[in-house]
Scaffold this motif. Sequence first.
Motif, PDB file in Angstrom:
ATOM      1  N   LEU A  98       0.807  -1.211   0.000  1.00  0.00           N
ATOM      2  CA  LEU A  98       0.000   0.000   0.000  1.00  0.00           C
ATOM      3  C   LEU A  98       0.844   1.267   0.000  1.00  0.00           C
ATOM      4  CD1 LEU A  98      -2.822   1.244   0.090  1.00  0.00           C
ATOM      5  CD2 LEU A  98      -2.699   1.148   2.591  1.00  0.00           C
ATOM      6  N   GLN A  99       1.938   1.252   0.740  1.00  0.00           N
ATOM      7  CA  GLN A  99       2.751   2.454   0.863  1.00  0.00           C
ATOM      8  C   GLN A  99       3.341   2.915  -0.478  1.00  0.00           C
ATOM      9  OE1 GLN A  99       1.476   3.326   3.871  1.00  0.00           O
ATOM     10  NE2 GLN A  99       3.470   4.274   4.223  1.00  0.00           N
ATOM     11  N   ASN A 100       3.579   1.943  -1.374  1.00  0.00           N
ATOM     12  CA  ASN A 100       4.226   2.272  -2.642  1.00  0.00           C
ATOM     13  C   ASN A 100       3.332   2.042  -3.859  1.00  0.00           C
ATOM     14  OD1 ASN A 100       6.863   3.270  -1.965  1.00  0.00           O
ATOM     15  ND2 ASN A 100       7.367   1.210  -1.251  1.00  0.00           N
ATOM     16  N   ARG A 196       2.259   7.181  -0.417  1.00  0.00           N
ATOM     17  CA  ARG A 196       2.140   7.071   1.036  1.00  0.00           C
ATOM     18  C   ARG A 196       3.497   6.879   1.703  1.00  0.00           C
ATOM     19  NH1 ARG A 196      -2.039   4.659  -1.553  1.00  0.00           N
ATOM     20  NH2 ARG A 196      -4.146   5.346  -0.985  1.00  0.00           N
ATOM     21  N   SER A 197       4.443   6.339   0.948  1.00  0.00           N
ATOM     22  CA  SER A 197       5.797   6.139   1.472  1.00  0.00           C
ATOM     23  C   SER A 197       6.621   7.413   1.441  1.00  0.00           C
ATOM     24  CB  SER A 197       6.511   5.071   0.648  1.00  0.00           C
ATOM     25  OG  SER A 197       6.654   5.502  -0.707  1.00  0.00           O
ATOM     26  N   ILE A 300       0.521  -3.925 -11.126  1.00  0.00           N
ATOM     27  CA  ILE A 300      -0.390  -4.724 -10.303  1.00  0.00           C
ATOM     28  C   ILE A 300      -1.578  -5.178 -11.140  1.00  0.00           C
ATOM     29  CG2 ILE A 300      -1.946  -4.697  -8.309  1.00  0.00           C
ATOM     30  CD1 ILE A 300      -0.049  -2.658  -7.024  1.00  0.00           C
ATOM     31  N   GLY A 301      -2.155  -4.261 -11.900  1.00  0.00           N
ATOM     32  CA  GLY A 301      -3.303  -4.628 -12.727  1.00  0.00           C
ATOM     33  C   GLY A 301      -3.686  -3.509 -13.673  1.00  0.00           C
ATOM     34  N   VAL A 317      -5.559   1.654 -13.900  1.00  0.00           N
ATOM     35  CA  VAL A 317      -4.215   1.064 -13.892  1.00  0.00           C
ATOM     36  C   VAL A 317      -3.661   1.177 -12.474  1.00  0.00           C
ATOM     37  CG1 VAL A 317      -1.890   1.126 -14.854  1.00  0.00           C
ATOM     38  CG2 VAL A 317      -3.848   1.724 -16.297  1.00  0.00           C
ATOM     39  N   GLU A 318      -3.152   0.048 -11.959  1.00  0.00           N
ATOM     40  CA  GLU A 318      -2.545   0.004 -10.630  1.00  0.00           C
ATOM     41  C   GLU A 318      -1.064  -0.343 -10.774  1.00  0.00           C
ATOM     42  OE1 GLU A 318      -5.361  -1.741  -7.429  1.00  0.00           O
ATOM     43  OE2 GLU A 318      -5.818  -2.825  -9.279  1.00  0.00           O
ATOM     44  N   LEU A 319      -0.221   0.505 -10.226  1.00  0.00           N
ATOM     45  CA  LEU A 319       1.226   0.326 -10.319  1.00  0.00           C
ATOM     46  C   LEU A 319       1.842   0.206  -8.933  1.00  0.00           C
ATOM     47  CD1 LEU A 319       2.036   3.117 -12.960  1.00  0.00           C
ATOM     48  CD2 LEU A 319       1.713   0.662 -13.404  1.00  0.00           C
ATOM     49  N   LEU A 320       2.976  -0.469  -8.881  1.00  0.00           N
ATOM     50  CA  LEU A 320       3.757  -0.569  -7.656  1.00  0.00           C
ATOM     51  C   LEU A 320       5.126   0.037  -7.891  1.00  0.00           C
ATOM     52  CD1 LEU A 320       4.138  -1.720  -4.742  1.00  0.00           C
ATOM     53  CD2 LEU A 320       5.142  -3.747  -5.836  1.00  0.00           C
ATOM     54  N   TYR A 321       5.493   0.984  -7.055  1.00  0.00           N
ATOM     55  CA  TYR A 321       6.853   1.516  -7.113  1.00  0.00           C
ATOM     56  C   TYR A 321       7.791   0.449  -6.553  1.00  0.00           C
ATOM     57  CZ  TYR A 321      10.953   4.396  -6.298  1.00  0.00           C
ATOM     58  OH  TYR A 321      12.236   4.886  -6.302  1.00  0.00           O
ATOM     59  N   ASP A 322       8.606  -0.108  -7.421  1.00  0.00           N
ATOM     60  CA  ASP A 322       9.535  -1.183  -7.053  1.00  0.00           C
ATOM     61  C   ASP A 322      10.773  -1.018  -7.923  1.00  0.00           C
ATOM     62  OD1 ASP A 322      10.877  -3.464  -6.330  1.00  0.00           O
ATOM     63  OD2 ASP A 322       9.199  -4.838  -6.679  1.00  0.00           O
ATOM     64  N   GLU A 323      11.587  -0.033  -7.564  1.00  0.00           N
ATOM     65  CA  GLU A 323      12.711   0.355  -8.408  1.00  0.00           C
ATOM     66  C   GLU A 323      13.682  -0.796  -8.647  1.00  0.00           C
ATOM     67  OE1 GLU A 323      15.967   4.002  -8.743  1.00  0.00           O
ATOM     68  OE2 GLU A 323      14.707   3.793  -6.954  1.00  0.00           O
ATOM     69  N   LYS A 324      13.902  -1.624  -7.648  1.00  0.00           N
ATOM     70  CA  LYS A 324      14.852  -2.727  -7.783  1.00  0.00           C
ATOM     71  C   LYS A 324      14.362  -3.769  -8.777  1.00  0.00           C
ATOM     72  CE  LYS A 324      17.427  -6.139  -5.082  1.00  0.00           C
ATOM     73  NZ  LYS A 324      17.679  -6.682  -3.711  1.00  0.00           N
ATOM     74  N   HIS A 325      13.102  -4.192  -8.656  1.00  0.00           N
ATOM     75  CA  HIS A 325      12.543  -5.223  -9.533  1.00  0.00           C
ATOM     76  C   HIS A 325      12.364  -4.701 -10.958  1.00  0.00           C
ATOM     77  CE1 HIS A 325      10.547  -8.825 -10.716  1.00  0.00           C
ATOM     78  NE2 HIS A 325       9.327  -8.320 -10.739  1.00  0.00           N
ATOM     79  N   GLY A 326      12.099  -3.417 -11.087  1.00  0.00           N
ATOM     80  CA  GLY A 326      11.835  -2.860 -12.412  1.00  0.00           C
ATOM     81  C   GLY A 326      13.060  -2.318 -13.123  1.00  0.00           C
ATOM     82  N   ALA A 327      14.214  -2.383 -12.484  1.00  0.00           N
ATOM     83  CA  ALA A 327      15.412  -1.706 -12.993  1.00  0.00           C
ATOM     84  C   ALA A 327      15.817  -2.144 -14.392  1.00  0.00           C
ATOM     85  CB  ALA A 327      16.568  -1.903 -12.024  1.00  0.00           C
TER      86      ALA A 327
END
Length: 361
Positions: A98-100, A196-197, A300-301, A317-327
Motif C-alpha cells: 500500500l505504501q508504494n 504514502r511512502s 499490479i493490474g 491502472v494500478e502500479l507498484l513503485y519497485d525500483e529494484k525489480h523494475g530496474a
Amino acid sequence: MMVKLLIALTYLLLYVTLLPLWRHNAWWVRGLDFPRFQFMLLAFAMLVAEFILLDFSDYESWLMTGIAFGSLCYHAGWIIPYTRLFPVEVKQARRRELQNQISILTANVLTPNRNTAGLIQMVSQYEPDVLVTLETDKWWENQLAVLETYYRHTMKCPLDNRYGMHVYSKLALQDTAIQYLVEPDVPSMHALVVLRSGIKVRVHFLHPAPPSPTENLKSSERDAELLVVAKSVSDEISPIIVTGDLNDVAWSATTRLFRKISGLLDPRIGRGMFNTFHASFFFARWPLDHLFHSEHFTLIGIKRLPYFGSDHFPMLVELLYDEKHGADQEGLQPEEKDLAWAESKMDEHDVEEEDVHEPGK
C-alpha cells in the motif's frame, strides 16, 4: 461480379495500407492509423475469399493474394504487441504494498453525458488513488464535488469546449501547474504525486485535440504536445507517469515515437489492446486512453471499466513503485532519425521541452 468486387476491395486495402506510410499529417491520412485491427481482419477475409474464388492460372490472382497477405502481415506487425502473443514490456508486480502503490482511474466523461452517478459509483467501487476526468465542464465539476470528502487534493480546469480536465487525488499533489502548451484552449496538467511512502512521482495529464474534420485538420498539434512532453521527461531519473486521452491509437507511428523519445513503458504490451473508444460501437473500437510510466514501476493490474454513458470506457491502472525489480525493464530506443522527426514536429508549433512544467525542479 464477385471476382471484380474482390479485386476492387484488394486494391482499396492496398491504398489504406500504404497511405499512412506517407508522413503527411492531414487528418484523412493519420486517421488511417486507427483501424489497423479492422484492416488486419479485412486482409484475412480477403485472403480466404481469394483462395476460394480466384483462378490461380492467372497472374493477377497471385498479385491479389500477395497484396492481401502482405497487408495482413503489415497490420498484424502493429497489432500483435498488444496481444498475449507478445512478451510483456512491464513486469508483473511481485506483491501489493500500500505504501508504494498508486492506482489511477482515467475517465473521458463526454461533456453532454449526465450519468454522474455511474462514474461516482465506479469510483466508490474501485477506490482509485487518483481520478482523472476529461471533457469535464463546470456542471460536471459541481456534480463531482461530493468526491472531495475523500479526494482532498484537486486540480480543476472546467471548460465548455470538451477539453476541460479535473484531477481528484487521495495522495498529496505538489508543485502543480495547468498549461496550454500548443493550443490556447487545450490544457494539460502537471504535478508531483506523493505516494504514502513519501516517494514523489512526476505526473503529466494530457488530452490533446485529435486530427479530424471537426477538430484539427492536421495531427501536428496533437503530435507536438505529445512529443514535447516526451522530450521533457526523456532525461529524468525520477519516477514518471504520463496518462490521459491522447487521441491517438497505441499502435500509431506517433505513439511509437512518443515511447521512443520518452523512454517510458507501456503496460499493455503483451497483455491486450484495452480499447476504450468508441464505447457504443463494438466494431470500431481503439485504444485512445493511455498510461505510460518509467521503469521504477511494475504492474499490479490494468482494467477497462464498464460503460457509464460516455463514448469512452474508463481505464484503471494500478502500479507498484519497485525500483529494484523494475530496474532492467526497457522500452523502445530512439535512433537519430527519430530524434530529428520529433524535433521537426515540435518546431512546427514552436514548442520546446523547456516550455513543459517540470514538477520538482
